[in-house]
Design an enzyme around this catalytic site. Structure first.
Site, short mmCIF file in Angstrom:
data_model
loop_
_atom_site.label_atom_id
_atom_site.label_comp_id
_atom_site.label_asym_id
_atom_site.label_seq_id
_atom_site.Cartn_x
_atom_site.Cartn_y
_atom_site.Cartn_z
N HIS A 67 0.77 -1.23 0.07
CA HIS A 67 -0.11 0.18 0.04
C HIS A 67 1.17 1.40 -0.18
O HIS A 67 0.19 2.31 0.62
CB HIS A 67 -0.78 0.04 1.26
CG HIS A 67 -1.76 -1.20 1.63
ND1 HIS A 67 -2.98 -1.39 0.74
CD2 HIS A 67 -1.50 -2.27 2.12
CE1 HIS A 67 -3.50 -2.51 0.95
NE2 HIS A 67 -2.63 -3.17 1.89
N LYS A 121 15.08 20.96 -12.94
CA LYS A 121 14.34 19.67 -13.09
C LYS A 121 15.12 18.65 -13.96
O LYS A 121 15.34 19.05 -15.10
CB LYS A 121 12.96 19.90 -13.24
CG LYS A 121 11.97 20.39 -12.20
CD LYS A 121 10.94 20.72 -12.51
CE LYS A 121 9.81 19.59 -12.22
NZ LYS A 121 9.60 18.55 -13.53
N GLU A 170 7.72 7.41 -18.21
CA GLU A 170 6.21 8.17 -18.34
C GLU A 170 5.59 7.62 -19.72
O GLU A 170 4.46 7.27 -19.74
CB GLU A 170 6.41 9.39 -18.16
CG GLU A 170 6.53 10.02 -16.87
CD GLU A 170 6.68 11.43 -16.50
OE1 GLU A 170 6.75 11.88 -15.32
OE2 GLU A 170 6.89 12.43 -17.44
N SER A 178 13.29 20.54 -18.06
CA SER A 178 11.83 21.36 -18.06
C SER A 178 12.16 22.35 -18.94
O SER A 178 13.38 23.00 -19.00
CB SER A 178 11.71 21.86 -16.40
OG SER A 178 10.61 22.90 -16.82
#
Length: 459
Positions: free
Chosen positions: A157, A284, A291, A278
């Site tokens: 979890h 970043k 992804e 970015s």
């Protein structure tokens, strides 16, 4: 001013629209090699059974080989108006050798021709994907071996549960993906059945030698019912399910790596070439490749559902709907192959922040189960031991402390069953104690790695 013939213009536009609607040209052009190989084999068979002469066969085979070279060298002039590649190749064959070209189609339908092309095409694609997949699995095993003793928190979890070896975690990836490899190999066997010689759907009147055709084309088996042969596409559904399963499983792995690469976790260092910057935030580095694997998974699942939906209401035998059988599978297998190549390369360069993983393990109550087990070994019911440690864990959490902060006298206050040996319980103890078959101890993981190597060597 010249008057435009609107009826003529409308007629031309209509032919273009309707021709494009029924055409499978864009999809089938990928199968030109298989289509030519099937025609060459069929010509040889016709010669063998005496339906064409040796000279006619030689003429057909030579012309088809010329066409293949022209296509490979981009000299072949495709005519999309001819609906599919088979008619394009047939027209070129007529242009080269005249009416002899027409003899090639004696006893053969486009139904069994295309079905054979499709199986050969996907068998070749599956072979290429399987090779890349085995290399990917080997990269996972190598990464596990390299990080054999690294300890990390295990989660359920997304909450810390028990400490595990990173190598054990990586071998879980191997375990689930090795089943995908088995499915791929099973798909290959299901594909390895030759449809050629079934005709349109009822068989043929010529003395077709299907065993000869199967040997020429490298098929292991021959279809045994002509209606089923041209009607069914479950072999493509099997492939689409296997490809979807690969993408689902790799997507889950990518999701974990994305989480692990965040500042909050900081468990993993992704190779810079597999991240992007970015456009506005200079600090970043985004895990775009991971992804994109997640994103491409939807297309693979969609392609499977699409064909299922197409097939579910079709009567036997051939229906034009079946023309839609292969585009999705072609796109899926290309996407999956690229995904595996990217992930294989990434796994070769990934590194882990061992100290961060270890500190994350000890800065928690992750040893609670071990302490409950300790008390249970003292012959009190496990549920009673569970409640004791649960209450302790809750109290420590409220005090912003962890079990690692407890001294021997603290344990004795909890229960007089605790002795000095309780101080031996730490994350290393916890990991090595779990020496059951398939568990997370070093010996167990070493066995898993050895079995994985033997498995890959057998492939």
């Amino acid at each position: 001013m010249k008057k435009v013939n609107n009826n003529k213009t409308s007629s031309v536009q209509g032919r273009e629209i309707f021709g494009d609607f029924t055409s499978s040209f864009i999809t089938d052009i990928r199968m030109y090699k298989e289509d030519i190989l099937v025609s060459i084999a069929y010509s040889k068979m016709l010669n063998k059974v005496g339906l064409i002469t040796s000279d006619e066969n030689n003429s057909i085979v030579t012309a088809l080989e010329e066409i293949s070279i022209e296509i490979q060298s981009n000299k072949f002039k495709w005519d999309p108006s001819l609906e599919d590649i088979h008619l394009n190749i047939e027209k070129s064959l007529y242009d080269k050798i005249g009416d002899t070209a027409g003899k090639l189609h004696f006893g053969r339908s486009r139904n069994d021709q295309v079905a054979t092309d499709v199986r050969l095409y996907f068998m070749n694609k599956i072979s290429l994907l399987s090779k890349e997949f085995k290399d990917f699995l080997l990269a996972i095993v190598s990464l596990a071996e390299k990080n054999l003793s690294v300890i990390m928190p295990g989660y359920t979890h997304l909450q810390k549960g028990q400490p595990v070896l990173l190598s054990h975690y990586l071998m879980a990836y191997f375990s689930i993906l090795s089943r995908d490899l088995e499915r791929l190999e099973s798909c290959y066997e299901n594909m390895n059945v030759m449809p050629l010689g079934s005709g349109a759907f009822a068989g043929v009147t010529i003395p077709v030698d299907r065993k000869f055709l199967a040997k020429e084309l490298g098929f292991k088996n021959i279809s045994n019912n002509s209606i089923d042969t041209v009607s069914s596409r479950d072999h493509i559904l099997d492939l689409l399910y296997s490809l979807s399963s690969i993408m689902i499983n790799t997507s889950r792995i990518c999701e974990e790596f994305i989480i692990w690469s965040t500042d909050e976790f900081d468990f993993i260092n992704l190779p810079e070439k597999f991240t992007t910057g970015s456009s506005i935030m200079p600090q970043k580095r985004n895990p775009d490749y991971l992804e994109l694997v997640r994103g491409k998974t939807g297309s693979s699942i969609g392609n499977m559902i699409s064909l299922m939906t197409t097939l579910k209401g079709l009567p036997f035998t051939y229906n034009r709907d079946l023309q839609e059988d292969r585009e999705g599978a072609m796109n899926s297998i290309d996407s999956v192959t690229k995904t595996i190549v990217v992930l294989k390369s990434m796994f070769l360069d990934i590194t882990f922040n061992e100290e961060k993983m270890f500190s994350s393990s000890i800065e928690s109550n992750i040893l609670a189960t071990d302490l409950a087990d300790y008390l249970a070994f003292k012959k009190i019911p496990f549920r009673e031991a569970y409640e004791i440690i649960k209450n302790v864990s809750n109290k420590l959490s409220d005090e912003k402390k962890s079990i690692n902060d407890l001294k021997l006298e603290d344990f004795k206050k909890i229960s007089d069953l605790f002795d000095e040996d309780v101080m031996k319980i730490n994350v290393n103890y916890s990991v090595e104690k779990r020496n059951s078959y398939g568990g997370t101890s070093t010996n167990s993981v070493e066995d898993q790695i050895d079995l994985a190597k033997k498995y890959l060597n057998s492939k």
